[in-house]
Design a protein around this motif. Structure first.
Motif, PDB file in Angstrom:
ATOM      1  N   GLY A  83      -1.572  -6.359 -35.063  1.00  0.00           N
ATOM      2  CA  GLY A  83      -2.941  -5.910 -35.261  1.00  0.00           C
ATOM      3  C   GLY A  83      -3.970  -6.768 -34.561  1.00  0.00           C
ATOM      4  O   GLY A  83      -5.129  -6.352 -34.399  1.00  0.00           O
ATOM      5  N   HIS A  84      -3.592  -7.978 -34.146  1.00  0.00           N
ATOM      6  CA  HIS A  84      -4.519  -8.853 -33.414  1.00  0.00           C
ATOM      7  C   HIS A  84      -4.502  -8.483 -31.929  1.00  0.00           C
ATOM      8  O   HIS A  84      -4.093  -9.269 -31.069  1.00  0.00           O
ATOM      9  CB  HIS A  84      -4.120 -10.323 -33.598  1.00  0.00           C
ATOM     10  N   GLY A  85      -4.959  -7.281 -31.637  1.00  0.00           N
ATOM     11  CA  GLY A  85      -4.844  -6.774 -30.271  1.00  0.00           C
ATOM     12  C   GLY A  85      -5.595  -7.606 -29.250  1.00  0.00           C
ATOM     13  O   GLY A  85      -5.071  -7.921 -28.172  1.00  0.00           O
ATOM     14  N   GLU A  86      -6.829  -7.987 -29.554  1.00  0.00           N
ATOM     15  CA  GLU A  86      -7.631  -8.743 -28.595  1.00  0.00           C
ATOM     16  C   GLU A  86      -7.014 -10.112 -28.318  1.00  0.00           C
ATOM     17  O   GLU A  86      -7.005 -10.588 -27.175  1.00  0.00           O
ATOM     18  CB  GLU A  86      -9.052  -8.915 -29.128  1.00  0.00           C
ATOM     19  N   LEU A  87      -6.487 -10.747 -29.367  1.00  0.00           N
ATOM     20  CA  LEU A  87      -5.867 -12.058 -29.193  1.00  0.00           C
ATOM     21  C   LEU A  87      -4.622 -11.964 -28.324  1.00  0.00           C
ATOM     22  O   LEU A  87      -4.413 -12.774 -27.412  1.00  0.00           O
ATOM     23  CB  LEU A  87      -5.517 -12.637 -30.563  1.00  0.00           C
ATOM     24  N   LEU A  88      -3.799 -10.963 -28.590  1.00  0.00           N
ATOM     25  CA  LEU A  88      -2.575 -10.806 -27.802  1.00  0.00           C
ATOM     26  C   LEU A  88      -2.895 -10.437 -26.356  1.00  0.00           C
ATOM     27  O   LEU A  88      -2.195 -10.875 -25.425  1.00  0.00           O
ATOM     28  CB  LEU A  88      -1.675  -9.746 -28.436  1.00  0.00           C
ATOM     29  N   GLN A  89      -3.938  -9.647 -26.128  1.00  0.00           N
ATOM     30  CA  GLN A  89      -4.320  -9.278 -24.767  1.00  0.00           C
ATOM     31  C   GLN A  89      -4.810 -10.486 -23.978  1.00  0.00           C
ATOM     32  O   GLN A  89      -4.749 -10.495 -22.747  1.00  0.00           O
ATOM     33  CB  GLN A  89      -5.410  -8.204 -24.805  1.00  0.00           C
ATOM     34  N   TRP A  90      -5.283 -11.499 -24.686  1.00  0.00           N
ATOM     35  CA  TRP A  90      -5.725 -12.721 -24.019  1.00  0.00           C
ATOM     36  C   TRP A  90      -4.541 -13.646 -23.733  1.00  0.00           C
ATOM     37  O   TRP A  90      -4.541 -14.369 -22.731  1.00  0.00           O
ATOM     38  CB  TRP A  90      -6.743 -13.429 -24.922  1.00  0.00           C
ATOM     39  N   ARG A  91      -3.523 -13.599 -24.588  1.00  0.00           N
ATOM     40  CA  ARG A  91      -2.423 -14.554 -24.462  1.00  0.00           C
ATOM     41  C   ARG A  91      -1.341 -14.118 -23.486  1.00  0.00           C
ATOM     42  O   ARG A  91      -0.806 -14.947 -22.741  1.00  0.00           O
ATOM     43  CB  ARG A  91      -1.794 -14.808 -25.839  1.00  0.00           C
ATOM     44  N   TRP A  92      -0.979 -12.830 -23.479  1.00  0.00           N
ATOM     45  CA  TRP A  92       0.177 -12.471 -22.663  1.00  0.00           C
ATOM     46  C   TRP A  92      -0.069 -12.599 -21.155  1.00  0.00           C
ATOM     47  O   TRP A  92       0.871 -12.954 -20.409  1.00  0.00           O
ATOM     48  CB  TRP A  92       0.719 -11.083 -23.031  1.00  0.00           C
ATOM     49  N   PRO A  93      -1.297 -12.360 -20.631  1.00  0.00           N
ATOM     50  CA  PRO A  93      -1.476 -12.627 -19.193  1.00  0.00           C
ATOM     51  C   PRO A  93      -1.277 -14.102 -18.834  1.00  0.00           C
ATOM     52  O   PRO A  93      -0.720 -14.425 -17.777  1.00  0.00           O
ATOM     53  CB  PRO A  93      -2.917 -12.175 -18.923  1.00  0.00           C
ATOM     54  N   ARG A  94      -1.709 -14.987 -19.723  1.00  0.00           N
ATOM     55  CA  ARG A  94      -1.514 -16.411 -19.460  1.00  0.00           C
ATOM     56  C   ARG A  94      -0.023 -16.758 -19.458  1.00  0.00           C
ATOM     57  O   ARG A  94       0.442 -17.579 -18.654  1.00  0.00           O
ATOM     58  CB  ARG A  94      -2.248 -17.247 -20.512  1.00  0.00           C
ATOM     59  N   LEU A  95       0.710 -16.141 -20.359  1.00  0.00           N
ATOM     60  CA  LEU A  95       2.154 -16.350 -20.417  1.00  0.00           C
ATOM     61  C   LEU A  95       2.816 -15.940 -19.104  1.00  0.00           C
ATOM     62  O   LEU A  95       3.610 -16.689 -18.523  1.00  0.00           O
ATOM     63  CB  LEU A  95       2.736 -15.557 -21.583  1.00  0.00           C
ATOM     64  N   LEU A  96       2.490 -14.751 -18.613  1.00  0.00           N
ATOM     65  CA  LEU A  96       3.107 -14.269 -17.376  1.00  0.00           C
ATOM     66  C   LEU A  96       2.729 -15.139 -16.184  1.00  0.00           C
ATOM     67  O   LEU A  96       3.580 -15.456 -15.341  1.00  0.00           O
ATOM     68  CB  LEU A  96       2.676 -12.819 -17.120  1.00  0.00           C
ATOM     69  N   GLY A 102      -5.398 -26.713 -13.021  1.00  0.00           N
ATOM     70  CA  GLY A 102      -4.290 -25.796 -13.274  1.00  0.00           C
ATOM     71  C   GLY A 102      -4.447 -24.961 -14.518  1.00  0.00           C
ATOM     72  O   GLY A 102      -3.473 -24.669 -15.211  1.00  0.00           O
ATOM     73  N   SER A 103      -5.665 -24.544 -14.811  1.00  0.00           N
ATOM     74  CA  SER A 103      -5.894 -23.758 -16.018  1.00  0.00           C
ATOM     75  C   SER A 103      -5.546 -22.288 -15.788  1.00  0.00           C
ATOM     76  O   SER A 103      -5.855 -21.715 -14.743  1.00  0.00           O
ATOM     77  CB  SER A 103      -7.358 -23.882 -16.449  1.00  0.00           C
ATOM     78  N   THR A 104      -4.913 -21.670 -16.785  1.00  0.00           N
ATOM     79  CA  THR A 104      -4.647 -20.224 -16.750  1.00  0.00           C
ATOM     80  C   THR A 104      -5.675 -19.459 -17.580  1.00  0.00           C
ATOM     81  O   THR A 104      -5.478 -18.287 -17.883  1.00  0.00           O
ATOM     82  CB  THR A 104      -3.238 -19.938 -17.302  1.00  0.00           C
ATOM     83  N   TYR A 105      -6.773 -20.136 -17.924  1.00  0.00           N
ATOM     84  CA  TYR A 105      -7.761 -19.555 -18.846  1.00  0.00           C
ATOM     85  C   TYR A 105      -8.376 -18.278 -18.282  1.00  0.00           C
ATOM     86  O   TYR A 105      -8.642 -17.334 -19.024  1.00  0.00           O
ATOM     87  CB  TYR A 105      -8.858 -20.590 -19.123  1.00  0.00           C
ATOM     88  N   TYR A 106      -8.599 -18.240 -16.970  1.00  0.00           N
ATOM     89  CA  TYR A 106      -9.313 -17.109 -16.370  1.00  0.00           C
ATOM     90  C   TYR A 106      -8.382 -16.016 -15.855  1.00  0.00           C
ATOM     91  O   TYR A 106      -8.833 -15.078 -15.199  1.00  0.00           O
ATOM     92  CB  TYR A 106     -10.201 -17.605 -15.223  1.00  0.00           C
TER      93      TYR A 106
END
Length: 667
Positions: A391-404, A523-527
């Motif tokens: 249910g935390h859609g916005e949080l997951l949408q922020w995390r998985w691109p950084r993971l990849l 080396g930040s993946t934040y953006y």
């Protein structure tokens, strides 16, 4: 041409130390006269040196800024050159210098920490804070190289990794305290700007004391030109003599750094120039190196002031000397006689071959999947640790691109490191250590500043060209020596120094894009968004698939050129293909996570230790380990100082640098 040929008495029109100092002195006087004539005139300019003038602006600037700056350049150059001679004499290492041994970086970091955590220490004496930082850095280098008898190559390699490690720590401080440390950016890059005679009055007596102590130690230090057994037979305590000589060198460096920041390569250039010009005895090298170092720094600074008006940005003198010193080091490397043990051949670090590498790879894949799940769903929030539900859609949408993005970059750096290690048969080789990441970063910074709104494809192309140019330099400098591992590593030191100099200029210039550069270098993946993450992952998988058919070459090339040719491999074509693929991998990864990660060194080593011996298995194991390391580094960076964040590249650099130092210590 060898160093002996350069210094032979029979050499026609040879450049002696006296002639070199005379030429530089004449150039310095000419530049100073031009500056004075362009101002109030020679007579008024000389008068402004000895007495504070009236209300006129130009004489005031000369008295309180220009003359003190000239004096500071002479003093700082002399102090660094004197420190360089002492280090080279004690270590019997022509590449020892305050910058190559990490002393200047340690002193700089010590002053940054004191400025943030204990400003009261600076009131007790800046030189003592810098001395503590530089001494700790040198002690760490010695700890790394002690088991190899302070071998010249291992010492310089230890200095390189300590420099990078301390630079990563300084970058962490800068990210979290940009406002407090903003004024230190220019100073840290080696600024000679003065607003009075206070710093000159501070530095001059300390350098005079250092020169007197060096003269007092002259005869004992000359004994170090003998081997240890002969020196001990003369009743000399080598331990205390080395401690005294290096302690004095660190003190001189700390005094200079505490006033003007990090000034690169004067301590390396001046002693080697006078040695190549014929100064063999220690006393002559101390005198001529000190004089030449003073003139080198002062002349460089005068040239910068002369043309500062036409330059688009402020360029600190220390960064300029580093940029000039890097080509000098590249020129010196083929001419240096490196004694002592070189880093071991690849076979010394190969772990036992595992009977079932596929099972190990499957376990690594499961581990990567587990860390990926942890990185996506586990983390800290406003209410402490949380497990994110679907249910935390916005949080997951922020995390998985950084993971990849982290996984893709780790995979690419690991494969690039595996390629270069197997191609050179050098276990210490990696895109970071050989300067390939630094060359790619220089090209990328140039594109960001010079091209109007460059796209990702353009940046990848420019970064690849930078990596290929670095590889070309590596080939040109090392082809006559047969690509010896030691000289390859030293070439990487020079290229990394050039990258550090350009980075210092970019950060000190005050351009708003400098903040973007800082974030990228860390080396930040934040953006990273979903589109760019998918692109990075796709590129990583494509390049990994392209590397798989080359496994046969990677198994055979380490056996030697003759064996490879006899087995039907076209050597030039194979090496070119491998180098091009490595350049593409390095550029694509550097574009996302910056140039400071040690994953390209760490992952291939860990894969070998786990038993991935054959090339195909080695590539697969290293790729999985590289992806796992970067995903873990990204997750740790988000959690360690929550709500603040340490970029993944810096976390990987700190982890990889620690492993590198551990591995170097065990050699």
């Amino acid at each position: 041409m060898s160093a002996d040929a350069l210094s032979s008495p029979a050499a026609p029109r040879r450049l002696t130390p006296g002639r070199a100092c005379l030429l530089l002195g004449l150039a310095l006087v000419a530049l100073a006269l031009v500056h004075l004539h362009a101002g109030p005139g020679l007579a008024d300019g000389l008068a402004a040196l000895f007495a504070a003038p009236g209300a006129a602006t130009a004489p005031l600037v000369l008295h309180f800024a220009w003359w003190p700056r000239l004096a500071m350049a002479l003093l700082a150059g002399a102090g660094l050159a004197l420190a360089g001679v002492l280090m080279q004499q004690v270590l019997r290492n022509p590449l020892a210098a305050p910058t190559t041994l990490g002393v200047a970086s340690g002193a700089n970091l010590g002053l940054m920490v004191a400025n943030l955590a204990a400003p009261g220490l600076l009131a007790l004496g800046r030189e003592w804070v810098a001395l503590a930082g530089g001494g700790l850095a040198m002690g760490l280098v010695f700890l790394l190289a002690w088991r190899r008898g302070l071998s010249p190559v291992v010492v310089v390699l230890g200095g390189l990794v300590v420099n990078l490690y301390l630079g990563a720590l300084a970058m962490v401080l800068l990210l979290f305290h940009q406002e407090e440390l903003k004024g230190l950016l220019i100073w840290g890059a080696g600024s000679l700007a003065q607003n009075g005679w206070q710093d000159v009055a501070f530095l001059a007596p300390r350098l005079a004391l250092g020169a007197l102590l060096a003269a007092w130690l002259l005869r004992p230090l000359a004994v170090l030109e003998l081997d240890d057994a002969s020196a001990k037979s003369l009743g000399v305590s080598l331990k205390w003599l080395r401690l005294g000589g290096l302690g004095l060198a660190v003190f001189l460096t700390g005094c200079v750094v505490s006033v003007v920041g990090v000034v690169g390569f004067i301590g390396l250039a001046a002693p080697n120039i006078v040695r190549l010009a014929g100064a063999r005895r220690l006393g002559a090298r101390l005198v001529w190196s000190t004089l030449l170092g003073a003139l080198l720094l002062a002349t460089t600074d005068q040239l910068l002031q002369r043309y500062a008006g036409i330059l688009p940005t402020l360029i600190p003198t220390g960064a300029t000397t580093a940029a000039l010193g890097a080509p000098l080091l590249l020129w010196l490397i083929p001419r240096l006689r490196l004694t002592g043990n070189a880093p071991p051949h690849e076979a010394h670090t190969v772990g036992s071959r595992h009977p079932s590498p596929r099972r190990r790879a499957a376990l690594l894949a499961v581990g990567l999947l587990g860390v990926a799940v942890l990185a996506v769903f586990a983390g800290q929030g406003g209410d402490g640790w949380q497990w994110a539900s679907p249910g935390h859609g916005e949080l997951l949408q922020w995390r998985w691109p950084r993971l990849l993005a982290a996984a893709g970059c780790g995979l690419m750096l690991a494969i690039a490191g595996t390629l270069i290690q197997r191609l050179t048969a050098n276990p210490m080789a990696s895109p970071e250590v050989l300067g390939i990441s630094g060359g790619s970063a220089i090209a990328l910074m140039g594109a960001i500043f010079l091209l109007p709104a460059p796209g990702n494809l353009t940046l990848v192309g420019v970064g690849t060209l930078g990596a290929l140019a670095t590889l070309a330099v590596l080939v040109l400098v090392n082809r006559k020596s047969g690509f010896q591992p030691a000289r390859l590593l030293l070439t990487g030191v020079a290229i990394t120094a050039l990258f550090e100099a350009i980075k210092a200029v970019v950060l000190a210039g005050g351009d708003p894009r400098g903040q973007q550069i800082i974030a990228w270098l860390s080396g930040s993946t934040y953006y990273v968004d979903a589109t760019s993450a998918s692109t990075v992952t796709g590129v990583a998988l494509l390049l990994a698939l392209a590397a798989a058919p080359l496994a046969r070459w990677l198994d055979i090339l380490p056996l030697g050129s003759a064996t490879a040719a006899a087995l039907g491999i076209h050597l030039r074509r194979a090496r070119l293909a491998l180098l091009l693929l490595m350049a593409l991998l390095t550029a694509a990864a550097t574009l996302v996570v910056g140039p400071l990660s040690f994953v390209g060194l760490l992952a291939p080593h860990m894969a070998r230790l786990l038993g991935f011996a054959r090339a195909r298995a080695h590539l697969a194991g290293a790729a999985l380990i590289g992806a796992l390391l970067m995903v873990l580094a990204d997750w740790l960076g988000r959690q360690l100082l929550f709500p603040q964040e340490i970029p993944a590249g810096l976390v990987a650099s700190l982890l990889g640098g620690a492993y590198f130092m551990w591995g170097l210590r065990r050699l």
